[in-house]
Design an enzyme around this catalytic site. Structure first.
Site, short mmCIF file in Angstrom:
data_model
loop_
_atom_site.label_atom_id
_atom_site.label_comp_id
_atom_site.label_asym_id
_atom_site.label_seq_id
_atom_site.Cartn_x
_atom_site.Cartn_y
_atom_site.Cartn_z
N GLY A 20 0.80 -0.98 0.24
CA GLY A 20 0.83 0.04 -0.03
C GLY A 20 0.87 1.46 0.57
N GLU A 21 0.18 2.34 -0.52
CA GLU A 21 1.21 3.57 -0.69
C GLU A 21 0.38 4.54 -0.76
OE1 GLU A 21 5.08 4.99 -3.02
OE2 GLU A 21 3.90 3.29 -3.48
N PHE A 24 1.47 10.34 2.86
CA PHE A 24 1.91 10.33 3.56
C PHE A 24 3.49 9.08 4.03
CE2 PHE A 24 0.39 14.22 4.08
CZ PHE A 24 1.58 14.99 4.44
N LYS A 26 4.10 4.61 3.13
CA LYS A 26 3.91 3.15 2.14
C LYS A 26 4.63 2.92 3.42
CE LYS A 26 7.68 3.01 -1.32
NZ LYS A 26 8.44 2.98 -2.03
N VAL A 27 3.41 0.53 2.88
CA VAL A 27 3.07 0.66 4.16
C VAL A 27 3.79 -1.29 3.23
CG1 VAL A 27 1.32 -1.50 4.96
CG2 VAL A 27 0.45 0.54 4.54
N ASP A 139 -11.51 8.81 6.51
CA ASP A 139 -11.21 8.15 5.25
C ASP A 139 -11.74 6.71 5.08
OD1 ASP A 139 -10.68 8.38 2.81
OD2 ASP A 139 -8.73 7.60 2.77
#
Length: 444
Positions: A20-21, A24, A26-27, A139
């Site tokens: 994921g990205e 702020f 990045k995963v 969100d």
């Protein structure tokens, strides 16, 4: 055959692929090398955090999230810091996104009412729990709703998805965030909004999508989309039950002051059907010492980051399939046509093999480019078919045995053969010799 890779380690975790990205962060998928447990690690850039004056807010939200241990919220395990980055270690959820489940449903991409209600009940359970602790998502959308191994809902990024947002003195958020189709009308204007009622609107949009299979508010023109959201202009599909339609209408109320609240939802006739209150042991204990340590500049508090380059590995099946390519004779096929590649084995360390090839190729007029355990050799002089380009790669067969593939990438095959004969002579000491080799057969 696996791909050549660079191992990236942070403390006791080995980092893997990016899953994921965002703006702020990045995963990355990671593995705890001590326990073997799979985790997800959110990586934040310290410089950007300082630039946007977000340190105290992030520390506060992380501290709160460490104390939230709800079955329907992705767990936050620990926080680490290096000189340049913050690492937030979270639970890794294996069941994929709820959005993918909606899209895979055979019934026109929507769920049956009972199934949609079950997921909505779990969502409200999670949202209610987090709101009671002052944590807001801002969100919420199907892409942020994950499924656990048993199919239960897991809300991701609760309290972390809007790290750049600030609450002003009036107690309201003032920065628009989130995905446009899911945000509440009050978020679209600049008069401030309450995180709880804004989250609830997003829950209503999610319920609509689960039941209808499409968005209640959608338009390619952002101005028209905002207008429809502000007026709550949507049409329910005919297959929605009266109870579902009524609840959605009460949630998608453009006025946050008259919008239905979570306590009222918990008493709604459609909602409470087959409702099961989530049971879990609420444990408010938790160590938050690691949060301050992660943000400190002192090296004694920094987690160790290591990048370890490793050659690609080769299993037994790969080795067997290539076993005929270990000597120079195999540059020819039975019809004596030149082959474009050959291989040899070596007991030298991979870095030394690379160095030896480089040392042998440079005097032959080759420019060399290296990346990890791959090399690209290009002859500066053009041959019969342009410049000869050769690729080499080192593979690990066993801890102390490596296989080297030498392959023509471009140019004339005969010239490649001549090059390899010269290279083989210069690498005589590097090549691992079998018993037959020692009796007189060598690479040449």
């Amino acid at each position: 055959m696996s791909i050549s890779k660079v191992k990236h380690k942070v403390g006791k975790y080995e980092l893997g692929r990016t899953i994921g990205e965002g703006t702020f962060a990045k995963v990355k998928f990671a593995k705890n090398m001590e326990t073997g447990e799979a985790v997800a690690i959110k990586i934040l850039d310290k410089e950007r955090i300082l630039k946007h004056k977000m340190v105290e807010q992030i520390k506060r939200e992380i501290a709160t999230m460490k104390l939230i241990k709800h079955p329907n919220v992705v767990r936050l395990h620990e926080v680490m810091g290096s000189k340049t980055r913050i690492f937030i270690v979270m639970e890794f959820v294996t069941g994929g996104e709820l959005f993918d489940k909606i899209m895979s449903e055979v019934n026109h991409g929507r769920m049956r009412e009972g199934e949609a209600r079950m997921y909505f009940q779990q969502l409200i359970n999670a949202v209610d729990y987090c709101h009671s602790r002052g944590v807001y998502h801002r969100d919420l959308k199907p892409e942020n709703l994950l499924l656990g191994s048993c199919g239960n809902l897991k809300v991701s990024d609760f309290g972390l998805s809007a790290l750049s947002q600030q609450v002003r003195d009036d107690g309201l958020f003032h920065t628009s965030c989130g995905t446009p189709n899911y945000v509440a009308p009050e978020v679209l204007n600049d008069r401030g909004y309450d995180g709880a009622t804004a989250d609830l609107w997003s829950c209503g949009v999610i319920l609509f999508v689960l039941l209808a299979g499409y968005l209640p508010f959608d338009d390619p023109n952002i101005m028209i989309l905002n207008k429809r959201i502000s007026a709550a202009e949507f049409t329910s599909p005919p297959w929605l039950s009266f109870g579902a339609r009524k609840l959605i209408t009460r949630i998608l109320d453009p006025n946050p002051l008259t919008r239905i609240t979570i306590p009222e939802i918990l008493e709604d006739e459609w909602f409470i059907r087959d409702f099961r209150q989530t049971k879990f042991e609420e444990n408010c204990e938790g160590n938050v010492d690691d949060i301050d340590a992660a943000f400190q500049d002192s090296e004694e508090h920094h987690v160790q980051e290591m990048r370890e380059q490793q050659p690609a590995t080769m299993n037994a099946f790969d080795l067997i399939s290539m076993s005929k390519g270990l000597n120079l004779e195999n540059l020819f096929d039975p019809e004596q046509e030149f082959k474009r590649n050959t291989r040899f084995t070596s007991q030298y360390p991979p870095n030394e093999i690379i160095h030896k090839i480089e040392e042998a190729a440079k005097p032959l007029g080759f420019d060399i480019r290296k990346k990890n355990y791959k090399m690209r050799l290009e002859n500066v002089k053009a041959g019969r078919k342009g410049n000869l380009n050769i690729s080499t790669e080192v593979f690990q067969v066993a801890p102390s045995i490596h296989m080297v593939e030498v392959r023509k990438a471009k140019g004339d095959t005969l010239e490649f053969h001549k090059f390899y004969k010269t290279l083989a002579t210069r690498l005589r000491d590097v090549v691992w010799k079998s018993d037959d080799d020692l009796q007189g057969r060598d690479l040449n």
